[in-house]
Design a protein around this motif. Structure first.
Motif, PDB file in Angstrom:
ATOM      1  N   ARG A 158       3.538   3.870  -4.414  1.00 48.35           N
ATOM      2  CA  ARG A 158       2.676   4.781  -5.174  1.00 48.35           C
ATOM      3  C   ARG A 158       3.452   5.388  -6.342  1.00 48.35           C
ATOM      4  O   ARG A 158       4.617   5.730  -6.216  1.00 48.35           O
ATOM      5  CB  ARG A 158       2.139   5.900  -4.275  1.00 48.35           C
ATOM      6  CG  ARG A 158       1.194   5.410  -3.193  1.00 48.35           C
ATOM      7  CD  ARG A 158       0.635   6.545  -2.376  1.00 48.35           C
ATOM      8  NE  ARG A 158      -0.296   6.048  -1.365  1.00 48.35           N
ATOM      9  CZ  ARG A 158      -0.936   6.821  -0.485  1.00 48.35           C
ATOM     10  NH1 ARG A 158      -0.734   8.138  -0.513  1.00 48.35           N
ATOM     11  NH2 ARG A 158      -1.756   6.282   0.396  1.00 48.35           N
TER      12      ARG A 158
ATOM     13  N   LEU B  23      -0.518   5.526 -10.711  1.00 57.97           N
ATOM     14  CA  LEU B  23      -1.027   4.334 -10.034  1.00 57.97           C
ATOM     15  C   LEU B  23      -1.021   4.573  -8.538  1.00 57.97           C
ATOM     16  O   LEU B  23       0.032   4.645  -7.909  1.00 57.97           O
ATOM     17  CB  LEU B  23      -0.168   3.106 -10.382  1.00 57.97           C
ATOM     18  CG  LEU B  23      -0.631   1.760  -9.818  1.00 57.97           C
ATOM     19  CD1 LEU B  23      -2.007   1.406 -10.356  1.00 57.97           C
ATOM     20  CD2 LEU B  23       0.369   0.668 -10.180  1.00 57.97           C
ATOM     21  N   GLU B  24      -2.233   4.710  -7.969  1.00 56.71           N
ATOM     22  CA  GLU B  24      -2.352   5.033  -6.547  1.00 56.71           C
ATOM     23  C   GLU B  24      -2.496   3.793  -5.681  1.00 56.71           C
ATOM     24  O   GLU B  24      -2.007   3.760  -4.557  1.00 56.71           O
ATOM     25  CB  GLU B  24      -3.578   5.932  -6.347  1.00 56.71           C
ATOM     26  CG  GLU B  24      -3.685   6.529  -4.951  1.00 56.71           C
ATOM     27  CD  GLU B  24      -2.661   7.611  -4.692  1.00 56.71           C
ATOM     28  OE1 GLU B  24      -2.442   7.959  -3.523  1.00 56.71           O
ATOM     29  OE2 GLU B  24      -2.064   8.102  -5.665  1.00 56.71           O
ATOM     30  N   ARG B  25      -3.165   2.750  -6.168  1.00 56.59           N
ATOM     31  CA  ARG B  25      -3.423   1.548  -5.367  1.00 56.59           C
ATOM     32  C   ARG B  25      -2.650   0.360  -5.934  1.00 56.59           C
ATOM     33  O   ARG B  25      -3.180  -0.463  -6.679  1.00 56.59           O
ATOM     34  CB  ARG B  25      -4.921   1.244  -5.324  1.00 56.59           C
ATOM     35  CG  ARG B  25      -5.757   2.298  -4.638  1.00 56.59           C
ATOM     36  CD  ARG B  25      -5.398   2.416  -3.161  1.00 56.59           C
ATOM     37  NE  ARG B  25      -5.593   1.166  -2.443  1.00 56.59           N
ATOM     38  CZ  ARG B  25      -6.745   0.809  -1.890  1.00 56.59           C
ATOM     39  NH1 ARG B  25      -7.799   1.614  -1.967  1.00 56.59           N
ATOM     40  NH2 ARG B  25      -6.848  -0.330  -1.253  1.00 56.59           N
ATOM     41  N   PHE B  26      -1.370   0.290  -5.568  1.00 55.40           N
ATOM     42  CA  PHE B  26      -0.538  -0.808  -6.054  1.00 55.40           C
ATOM     43  C   PHE B  26      -0.965  -2.139  -5.439  1.00 55.40           C
ATOM     44  O   PHE B  26      -0.692  -3.200  -6.004  1.00 55.40           O
ATOM     45  CB  PHE B  26       0.931  -0.525  -5.721  1.00 55.40           C
ATOM     46  CG  PHE B  26       1.897  -1.368  -6.500  1.00 55.40           C
ATOM     47  CD1 PHE B  26       2.234  -1.037  -7.803  1.00 55.40           C
ATOM     48  CD2 PHE B  26       2.478  -2.494  -5.936  1.00 55.40           C
ATOM     49  CE1 PHE B  26       3.120  -1.811  -8.526  1.00 55.40           C
ATOM     50  CE2 PHE B  26       3.368  -3.285  -6.646  1.00 55.40           C
ATOM     51  CZ  PHE B  26       3.689  -2.928  -7.946  1.00 55.40           C
TER      52      PHE B  26
ATOM     53  N   LYS C 152       0.809  -1.217   0.000  1.00 53.49           N
ATOM     54  CA  LYS C 152       0.000   0.000   0.000  1.00 53.49           C
ATOM     55  C   LYS C 152       0.849   1.278   0.000  1.00 53.49           C
ATOM     56  O   LYS C 152       0.367   2.341  -0.391  1.00 53.49           O
ATOM     57  CB  LYS C 152      -0.933   0.020   1.224  1.00 53.49           C
ATOM     58  CG  LYS C 152      -2.140  -0.881   1.090  1.00 53.49           C
ATOM     59  CD  LYS C 152      -2.989  -0.856   2.327  1.00 53.49           C
ATOM     60  CE  LYS C 152      -3.678   0.496   2.501  1.00 53.49           C
ATOM     61  NZ  LYS C 152      -4.657   0.764   1.426  1.00 53.49           N
TER      62      LYS C 152
ATOM     63  N   PRO D 291       2.769   8.185  -9.890  1.00 57.16           N
ATOM     64  CA  PRO D 291       1.859   9.262 -10.332  1.00 57.16           C
ATOM     65  C   PRO D 291       0.626   8.747 -11.066  1.00 57.16           C
ATOM     66  O   PRO D 291      -0.445   9.351 -10.980  1.00 57.16           O
ATOM     67  CB  PRO D 291       2.758  10.103 -11.257  1.00 57.16           C
ATOM     68  CG  PRO D 291       4.147   9.863 -10.759  1.00 57.16           C
ATOM     69  CD  PRO D 291       4.168   8.446 -10.301  1.00 57.16           C
TER      70      PRO D 291
END
Length: 370
Positions: free
Chosen positions: A262, A266-269, A259, A264
């Motif tokens: 991060r 892709l916020e929810r890896f 979590k 730019p």
């Protein structure tokens, strides 16, 4: 040793590495950290490594048994050592173990998907989708399963570099002081570590399908070493990032680590972790279902396709009433206990019995010649 498998169905020796590694790299890699610390805390890394090393000895025992069984699998081994009827009963106990293995794997992954991604989806619908997909793969045979399992070798290994992000926030003082636990605590951690490595027992079913079987031994050991290295790496990073108190109350430590990754765009890896891990889970389940089919075909005499649907149906029926999240810990504990009995109890006993039988047969042959 007799081997009645067609040459067109056999696999190259190095593919044994893929099959055994895929059964070990399962959903347990998402949760194993908070299990192994129950005894030795941060020193549990040494317990984890010790279990990984001990499995090399267990594999040597398995090869000894398989080389001396008529058809190179556990069914013919049971018939040789215990006779047809009692041997078949023991084989069905192993079949029950395989069902437990598949149920534990599917139920653990479904809980992750249900909590993190689709909280409003019914459990039974996810179970049906996963089982149908697994059945479709298994219907293609062991070669197709091996091809899908190749992803299981690539994915966990490629995920390791992504764990460099948590390393930027690591607290290496978490490991201090070293070796401040007693033997009982190390043994407790070792006991809980085994579930991370379960899966090598499928060697007892896959062995007849391997070409040049003597050359496959090194690949079985490579599979265990590979799995041990990945588990130790993830455990080390987790223990450096979390303290013991945090790990004790974290259900999915590996997902929590993801979590903090991060980008730019892709916020929810962690979503990538979950969906990519689907191929890891499905590979282990496919090998398990294939093993169940193999037992039914050899023991009962059923054809492959009815055996496929019987095994899949039994898995679904067992999973159907398992709606509570609390059942997952109970399943994992039961599988871990069963694994210890099988690998560290039953396999060594079979080796002793096989050795005594060989000596008895040799003595009788000498007396007959004299």
């Amino acid at each position: 040793m007799g081997n009645h498998v067609k040459a067109s169905l056999t696999l190259s020796p190095y593919l044994l590495w893929i099959l055994l590694h895929c059964t070990q790299m399962r959903s347990t890699l998402i949760t194993f950290q908070n299990h192994i610390i129950k005894g030795a805390g941060t020193d549990s890394l040494f317990s984890l490594a010790a279990v990984g090393v001990s499995l090399h000895v267990i594999v040597v025992m398995m090869f000894f048994l398989l080389e001396n069984s008529p058809d190179g699998d556990i069914m013919s081994l049971h018939s040789l050592l215990f006779g047809k009827w009692f041997g078949s009963l023991l084989t069905f106990v192993f079949y029950a173990y395989i069902l437990l293995f598949i149920v534990n794997e599917l139920r653990s992954y479904i809980e992750v998907v249900h909590v993190w991604v689709f909280p409003n989806t019914q459990m039974w619908s996810l179970s049906v989708l996963l089982l149908l997909f697994a059945a479709y793969i298994v219907s293609g045979g062991l070669r197709v399963i091996t091809g899908i399992s190749l992803l299981c070798v690539i994915i966990p290994t490629m995920i390791i570099p992504s764990l460099t992000f948590p390393l930027m926030h690591a607290h290496w003082t978490n490991f201090l002081p070293l070796f401040n636990h007693n033997v009982y605590q190390f043994a407790t951690s070792s006991y809980h570590s085994l579930s991370t490595f379960l899966g090598i027992e499928f060697l007892l079913l896959v062995y007849p399908f391997i070409k040049n079987q003597p050359k496959s031994k090194k690949w079985a050991h490579i599979a265990i070493a590979h799995s041990t290295l990945i588990a130790l790496t993830i455990a080390c990073i987790s223990l450096a990032y979390f303290n013991i108190q945090e790990l004790e109350h974290t259900t999915w430590p590996t997902l929590i680590l993801s979590k903090i990754i991060r980008f730019p765009i892709l916020e929810r890896f962690d979503y990538i972790y979950i969906f990519v891990w689907f191929f890891v889970v499905i590979s282990a389940c496919c090998v398990g279902i294939w093993g169940g089919i193999r037992i039914l075909v050899r023991t009962v005499g059923l054809r492959a396709r009815p055996s496929l649907w019987i095994t899949s149906g039994l898995v679904f029926m067992i999973m159907l009433p398992m709606k509570s999240p609390m059942i997952i810990d109970k399943l994992d504990s039961l599988l871990n206990l069963s694994g210890w009995i099988l690998l560290y109890g039953y396999i060594p006993l079979l080796c002793i019995w096989m050795g005594l039988r060989k000596k008895l047969v040799k003595r009788q042959s000498v007396q007959t010649e004299s």
